[in-house]
Structure formats: C-alpha cells, structure tokens
Design a protein around this motif. Sequence first.
Motif, mmCIF file in Angstrom:
data_model
loop_
_atom_site.group_PDB
_atom_site.id
_atom_site.type_symbol
_atom_site.label_atom_id
_atom_site.label_comp_id
_atom_site.label_asym_id
_atom_site.label_seq_id
_atom_site.Cartn_x
_atom_site.Cartn_y
_atom_site.Cartn_z
ATOM 1 N N LEU A 1 0.873 -1.251 0.098
ATOM 2 C CA LEU A 1 0.109 0.061 -0.028
ATOM 3 C C LEU A 1 0.860 1.356 0.001
ATOM 4 O O LEU A 1 0.502 2.202 -0.523
ATOM 5 C CB LEU A 1 -0.788 -0.079 1.298
ATOM 6 N N LYS A 2 1.914 1.340 0.804
ATOM 7 C CA LYS A 2 3.044 2.466 0.731
ATOM 8 C C LYS A 2 3.487 2.503 -0.626
ATOM 9 O O LYS A 2 3.567 3.894 -1.054
ATOM 10 C CB LYS A 2 4.013 2.155 1.795
ATOM 11 N N ARG A 3 3.592 1.685 -1.394
ATOM 12 C CA ARG A 3 4.231 1.695 -2.782
ATOM 13 C C ARG A 3 2.995 2.175 -3.612
ATOM 14 O O ARG A 3 3.020 2.925 -4.568
ATOM 15 C CB ARG A 3 4.558 0.440 -3.268
ATOM 16 N N ALA A 4 1.928 1.514 -3.495
ATOM 17 C CA ALA A 4 0.767 2.004 -4.429
ATOM 18 C C ALA A 4 0.188 3.425 -4.149
ATOM 19 O O ALA A 4 -0.506 4.098 -5.110
ATOM 20 C CB ALA A 4 -0.443 1.029 -4.222
ATOM 21 N N ALA A 5 0.377 3.903 -2.902
ATOM 22 C CA ALA A 5 0.056 5.432 -2.584
ATOM 23 C C ALA A 5 0.908 6.091 -1.917
ATOM 24 O O ALA A 5 0.867 6.618 -0.789
ATOM 25 C CB ALA A 5 -1.454 5.076 -1.923
ATOM 26 N N PRO B 1 8.670 3.748 10.375
ATOM 27 C CA PRO B 1 7.814 2.602 9.517
ATOM 28 C C PRO B 1 6.937 3.564 8.423
ATOM 29 O O PRO B 1 6.731 2.653 7.362
ATOM 30 C CB PRO B 1 6.728 2.030 10.121
ATOM 31 N N GLY B 2 7.008 4.957 8.234
ATOM 32 C CA GLY B 2 6.115 5.539 7.234
ATOM 33 C C GLY B 2 4.925 5.749 7.195
ATOM 34 O O GLY B 2 4.120 6.054 6.431
ATOM 35 N N VAL B 3 4.169 5.076 8.527
ATOM 36 C CA VAL B 3 2.891 5.156 8.695
ATOM 37 C C VAL B 3 2.542 5.773 10.122
ATOM 38 O O VAL B 3 3.838 5.504 10.803
ATOM 39 C CB VAL B 3 2.148 3.848 8.432
ATOM 40 N N ARG B 4 1.563 5.968 10.511
ATOM 41 C CA ARG B 4 1.361 6.669 11.897
ATOM 42 C C ARG B 4 0.544 5.149 12.474
ATOM 43 O O ARG B 4 -0.457 4.697 12.246
ATOM 44 C CB ARG B 4 0.182 7.611 12.044
ATOM 45 N N ASP C 1 5.111 -11.264 -4.183
ATOM 46 C CA ASP C 1 6.334 -10.404 -3.994
ATOM 47 C C ASP C 1 5.660 -9.014 -3.777
ATOM 48 O O ASP C 1 4.459 -8.810 -3.909
ATOM 49 C CB ASP C 1 7.121 -10.712 -5.158
ATOM 50 N N LEU C 2 6.782 -8.075 -3.770
ATOM 51 C CA LEU C 2 6.421 -6.717 -3.712
ATOM 52 C C LEU C 2 5.533 -6.099 -5.021
ATOM 53 O O LEU C 2 4.340 -5.576 -4.586
ATOM 54 C CB LEU C 2 7.364 -5.870 -3.449
ATOM 55 N N PRO C 3 6.009 -6.531 -6.031
ATOM 56 C CA PRO C 3 4.852 -5.879 -7.351
ATOM 57 C C PRO C 3 3.466 -6.739 -6.988
ATOM 58 O O PRO C 3 2.635 -5.784 -7.329
ATOM 59 C CB PRO C 3 5.574 -6.434 -8.318
ATOM 60 N N ALA C 4 3.200 -7.719 -6.809
ATOM 61 C CA ALA C 4 1.976 -8.432 -6.690
ATOM 62 C C ALA C 4 1.231 -7.920 -5.520
ATOM 63 O O ALA C 4 0.090 -7.521 -5.593
ATOM 64 C CB ALA C 4 2.316 -9.987 -6.408
ATOM 65 N N THR C 5 1.940 -7.574 -4.370
ATOM 66 C CA THR C 5 1.237 -7.061 -3.197
ATOM 67 C C THR C 5 0.634 -5.650 -3.555
ATOM 68 O O THR C 5 -0.168 -5.300 -3.069
ATOM 69 C CB THR C 5 2.164 -7.254 -2.219
ATOM 70 N N ILE D 1 -2.425 -5.696 -5.535
ATOM 71 C CA ILE D 1 -3.404 -6.191 -4.368
ATOM 72 C C ILE D 1 -4.088 -4.674 -4.051
ATOM 73 O O ILE D 1 -5.008 -4.317 -3.671
ATOM 74 C CB ILE D 1 -3.277 -7.212 -3.530
ATOM 75 N N ALA D 2 -2.971 -3.721 -3.325
ATOM 76 C CA ALA D 2 -3.116 -2.869 -2.618
ATOM 77 C C ALA D 2 -3.808 -1.598 -3.319
ATOM 78 O O ALA D 2 -4.849 -1.092 -2.989
ATOM 79 C CB ALA D 2 -1.927 -2.443 -2.075
#
Length: 320
Positions: free
Chosen positions: A19-23, A125-128, A294-298, A301-302
């Motif tokens: 999700l971090k990578r998607a947004a 972590p880059g999130v709250r 892997d990260l691209p597949a995840t 999904i996100a």
Amino acid sequence: MRITVLAGGVGAARFLRGLKRAAPGAELTVIGNTGDDITLFGLRVCPDLDTVMYTLGGGIDEQQGWGRADETFSTRAELAAYGASPDWFTLGDRDVATHILRSQLLAAGQPLSAVTERLCRRWRPGVRLLPMSDDPVETHVVLHEDGGRRTVHFQEWWVRLHAATPAAAIIAVGAAEAVPAPGVLEAIDDVILFPPSNPVVSIGTILAVPGIRAAVAGKTVVGVSPIIGGAPVRGMADACLTAIGVATSAAAVGAHYGPELIDGWLVDDQDKAAADEPALAGIEVRALPLLMRDLPATTAIARAALDLALDLAAGSLGQA
C-alpha cells in the motif's frame, strides 16, 4: 488522501508494504490489534504492533514474517537452562530489547500509544501506528478438554497448541471496557481498508472496542479476503472461523463482515463466484490474484483495494 488500515500481524504488514508503494503520497494510519498482547517473563509483548513496525521499518525476518532479522537466541537458551516457563514462545535477543523498553515505559506510566510512538522513532515505518486501545485487551480461547472447559491465552492456543484443539469460544477479554486509543476515532476518515488479516482475532478484536465498529461502518470500507480457494492464505484462520460458526470461504468471510460494515470485497480469481452469492448482496465484489508473492504482486492488490474504495466513495459504481 487519508487511508486507515485495521491491521493484524504478518498479512497486514506485507499488505501495508504494498500500500505504501501503491499510494506514496497518502497519509497512512494503521490501527493495530493488541488482543494478541501477552506478558512473558515480566515483559509486555505486542506481536502485531511489532510485526508492522519491523516490517515497514526494514527489521523483520523476511522468511518467517515475524521477529527480527539476523536474530540470536542466547536469552532463550539461558531461560531454558533455568527451567523457566513458558518455553513455547520464542523471544529473540534483539526482540527482547523492544519488550524491555516497552515494559519500562509502561511501568513509568506512559500509555501504550505513546510507547508505540516512541518505539517507531527508531524504525520510521512511514505510517502512523496506533494501538487500538491503551487499555489492556487480551484474546482468550475456551477449550473443551477431558470433559471440562479450560481457558487459555490466544498465544498458547496458537503457538503451543497450533490451534489443533477446537475452540469452543474466542473472547476478547477487556474489550468491552476499553476505549479507543487517542487518535484512533479521528483517524477513521475517508478510506478504510481491511487487509487479509484474521477476521476473528485481528480485525474482529479491533472492532470489538466500543466506538470503533460504529465509526468504521460510517465510512467507505474495502476488505481483502484472507481466504483463497477455501483455505487461509497464512496461519490457522479456519480454526478461528469454525469457533464462531463461519465457513472457511471468501464469500462466508465477506458475509460475516456484512454490507453494514464493508462496501467492497476483493476475492481471489478462483473465488470469483462469490460475486453471485446472495449473502454478499450490497457489497461490490471484485476478483483478482490475491497471493502476495512479492512486492509487485502485493502492490497490485493494494492498488486494487484502494481503487475500489475510491470508486465507491465517488459513487461511480452502479451508475449509468
């Protein structure tokens, strides 16, 4: 854009990485499950919070999905030499440092939310990351054994017994008296995502804290099925679902959440027939590959979960 995720442990942490990578420009808040928390050897252990923190901060053991990378276990060996118990829960040396500091800060009177923020200063972590509550909540499992009933901590059932003994009931002890941690209700805004976490003992426990379910139900919510082809993606979620009378299927879990709680539901391609299930009427169902290989597949999904949420929030679905 503000996105809030209700999170368990390994599955949620990996989803969040995608999700971090998607947004990349979004403001991400994670409301973490604390029902798995347990006190061991005088130390307060928060498995789900730590798994999210370590995963997003780059310190996780990638192979097993929990615990620290490059871990050693001298402390465990020394405790075993003393005959200390329990001996079924693994605490690595690096991991113990986190629990020592957390326990010190809690003993000094700091709430878990402040302690979690303090720990995250190191990991970034880059999130709250927010615990669902500062009040102690522990998931316990009622077992039928030898003609009687015995109640154990969820961790004992999960780790020591491998959920092999059927659960008669799963109870979030303390949840009814707990209040959401500071910032939790305020964070439930815009888009809410349920990652492929355990619907009973992860997301279900978060929703058991008074005020959270009602706040979530008033927002646009999209969930990702933790069940693919009639089996859990990871872990033993089927044992938890059986305990509450829910079938182990993508459709049944979506129906368990229900249209009053979720607006969209992602299922795997092999479960695409769920879109025609009467029990999911009122929920927009989309099918796509859900295995986080892997990260691209995840990330895909996100992105799909977020796109569905944005479509629903804009009111574009069902309009011609």
